[in-house]
Design an enzyme around this catalytic site. Structure first.
Site, PDB file in Angstrom:
ATOM      1  N   ARG A 169       0.842  -1.199   0.000  1.00 10.17           N
ATOM      2  CA  ARG A 169       0.000   0.000   0.000  1.00 10.17           C
ATOM      3  C   ARG A 169       0.875   1.247   0.000  1.00 10.17           C
ATOM      4  O   ARG A 169       1.532   1.551   0.990  1.00 10.17           O
ATOM      5  CB  ARG A 169      -0.936   0.002   1.211  1.00 10.17           C
ATOM      6  N   ASP A 453      -3.893   3.081  13.799  1.00 13.19           N
ATOM      7  CA  ASP A 453      -3.066   3.701  12.782  1.00 13.19           C
ATOM      8  C   ASP A 453      -3.574   5.114  12.541  1.00 13.19           C
ATOM      9  O   ASP A 453      -4.371   5.638  13.320  1.00 13.19           O
ATOM     10  CB  ASP A 453      -3.016   2.860  11.500  1.00 13.19           C
TER      11      ASP A 453
END
Length: 540
Positions: A169, A453
């Site tokens: 990603r 996150d």
């Protein structure tokens, strides 16, 4: 005197790191520079279009499926490209940053896929950006190992057949990389992460029977997906690998993308693998886009908004139907629980919630789901094994029973839960603790037994902003005000100082994190992304 000719390479402006020359070769820097020159102007136009669309949402307080793309949605003849063998079974995926220990543990975890994250689970220090690339190269060449300096424990890869397939990603379109410049401009972080990884590993992965596979974050429209598709076409020709080698899974983590799922798959159809349904970034996007919509769009405490909320079920069921209609994988959300080594009862309760969540996803038709910790892999695997059996996926389950109207996706006022004062406290606690770790270069952080996150910090600060601007009254009679937020933040900072001690407090970034959280939570001008002002304060 004429100006010097532009350099054909991306220019590095950073202190050298060990082994960076293996990643920042002249050939790789030339590729990144070419990506920037060809595609950054379109990226800038698309970012401007985001602002225009946000202004339109502010004016109308609604969204709808696009009339100009109705023909694409109505055409039942098109499908995405068939899945490569390495991505056909995705029943459990583990996520995490690309530090050396995580790289080994994730590949060994027993999950089918590892989301190797240069985005929300990684603070974009130059060290994380470059050494993460080194670690992935070492993993593919099987030259990676790691010894923990504290415990002395050593880590090494299992046999190749047991390793997870990597889906990398890159950063979202909005972030730049200040350490790489082309023609005096910072290169978008997406082109740095994608470019370096693809250039070094595309052929290597093909030789291993896999390929360069990507998760695309923060996508807001099918036009942004079209840009990625054009990048893929160019990149494959540039390095000389066959068209269709790339496979991309798009995170439907913005409310605008939820209205364009079929169009996103259509734009990427030669390179598409699937779509993913998340929670925190999706909720953050709802707050960001509908922040002028009054009390109708006020979300309760983040933990009170589960995937079973009506508007969230509309989103996830539409995603499954859309993916399977077009031959793509539907990947479910994150189980973020971090097992406690001290409290078996905490683990028991959490594992039951994880199992129920994964059972729901498997029974709803998802082909796989995410976990944040290796201990959760067997739980999620069991849920999907019970539904899939020996089948690699359930893309044949078309979910034609699902009918979602445009209004269903934004029916926020159907929620019975309301914002609470403990919810405000939790938002402040998590926001400060996460931002402090991010400023130290950590993007995946265990807080209160959950792996958090950047999306966590985004929804936390967005809820503080929304509740204050909507004039929310909590159950204890207190109004959400800037003064109350400052009071709670000051108390949390004091509690942290007492908890960790003066020395640890002084050596951290606690005051800085406190100030930054209040800045993005209280400023009249809502920052589109917390990570934009935070990146200006990130060292390294």
């Amino acid at each position: 005197m004429s100006a010097p000719a532009p350099s054909p390479l991306a220019i590095v402006d950073a202190e050298p790191l060990p082994r960076q020359e293996e990643v920042l070769t002249d050939a790789a820097l030339a590729f990144v520079a070419e990506l920037h020159r060809r595609f950054s102007p379109r990226r800038a136009e698309l970012l401007a279009r985001r602002a225009e669309r946000r202004a339109e949402i502010a004016r109308t307080s609604t969204l709808d499926f696009l009339p100009e793309t109705a023909a694409i949605r109505a055409d039942d003849s098109w499908k995405v490209a068939p899945s490569p063998a390495a991505l056909n079974d995705r029943r459990v995926e583990i996520t995490g940053p690309t530090d050396r220990k995580m790289t080994i543990n994730a590949l060994n975890s027993g999950a089918k896929v590892w989301l190797a994250d240069f985005e929300d689970a990684s603070a974009p220090t130059w060290e994380n950006v470059i050494l993460g690339q080194v670690n992935l190269i070492d993993a593919y060449t099987r030259t990676i190992d790691f010894t923990d300096a504290n415990s002395g424990k050593s880590y090494a890869l299992k046999d190749e057949a047991e390793l997870a397939t990597v889906v990398m990603r890159p950063r979202g379109w909005h972030l730049n990389e200040r350490h790489l410049q082309v023609d005096g401009e910072q290169v978008p972080g997406a082109f740095v992460d994608f470019g370096l990884y693809f250039f070094h590993n595309a052929q290597r992965l093909l030789d291993l029977g896999k390929g360069p596979y990507f998760y695309l974050p923060k996508t807001e429209s099918h036009l942004e997906a079209r840009l990625w598709n054009d990048v893929f076409v160019f990149a494959q020709d540039y390095v000389g690998v066959p068209q269709g080698t790339v496979r991309a899974t798009v995170l439907i983590e913005t409310i605008t993308a939820a209205y364009e799922m079929e169009e996103i798959l259509y734009e990427l159809r030669d390179h598409a693998s699937g779509l993913n349904a998340g929670r925190w970034d999706y909720l953050f996007s709802i707050v960001k886009n509908f922040r002028d919509g009054g009390t109708k769009f006020v979300l309760p405490d983040r933990n009170a908004v589960t995937m079973t909320a009506p508007f969230m079920r509309a989103y996830t069921e539409l995603l499954v139907r859309t993916c399977h209609k077009r031959g793509a994988h539907a990947i479910g959300g994150m189980a973020a629980f971090i097992p406690s080594r001290r409290d078996a009862e905490v683990n028991k309760v959490a594992f039951e919630k994880v199992r129920a969540d994964k059972d729901r996803e498997a029974n709803d038709g998802f082909d796989g789901s995410w976990v944040a910790h290796p201990d959760l892999v067997p739980i999620a695997m069991e849920s999907f094994d019970q539904v899939l059996g020996d089948r690699p996926n359930q893309k044949d389950r078309l979910r034609e029973d699902v009918h979602v109207e445009a209004a269903d996706l934004i029916a926020i006022d159907s929620l019975k839960a309301k914002p609470t004062y403990p919810g405000l406290v939790n938002a402040v606690q998590v926001g400060i603790r996460y931002i402090e770790a991010w400023l130290r270069g950590l993007g995946a952080v265990a807080i209160f037994n959950l792996m958090e996150d950047a999306a966590t910090a985004e929804i936390s600060r967005s809820q503080i902003w929304q509740w204050i601007n909507a004039g929310v009254e909590f159950e204890n009679g207190e109004l959400a005000t800037p003064e109350l937020a400052r009071k709670v933040a000051a108390e949390e900072l004091s509690d942290i100082r007492a908890e960790i001690g003066e020395e640890a407090f002084a050596s951290g970034h606690w005051q800085q994190a406190h100030d930054l959280l209040l800045q993005v939570s209280l400023d009249a001008d809502y920052a589109d992304f917390l990570t934009l002002p935070a990146y200006e304060q990130l060292r390294g």
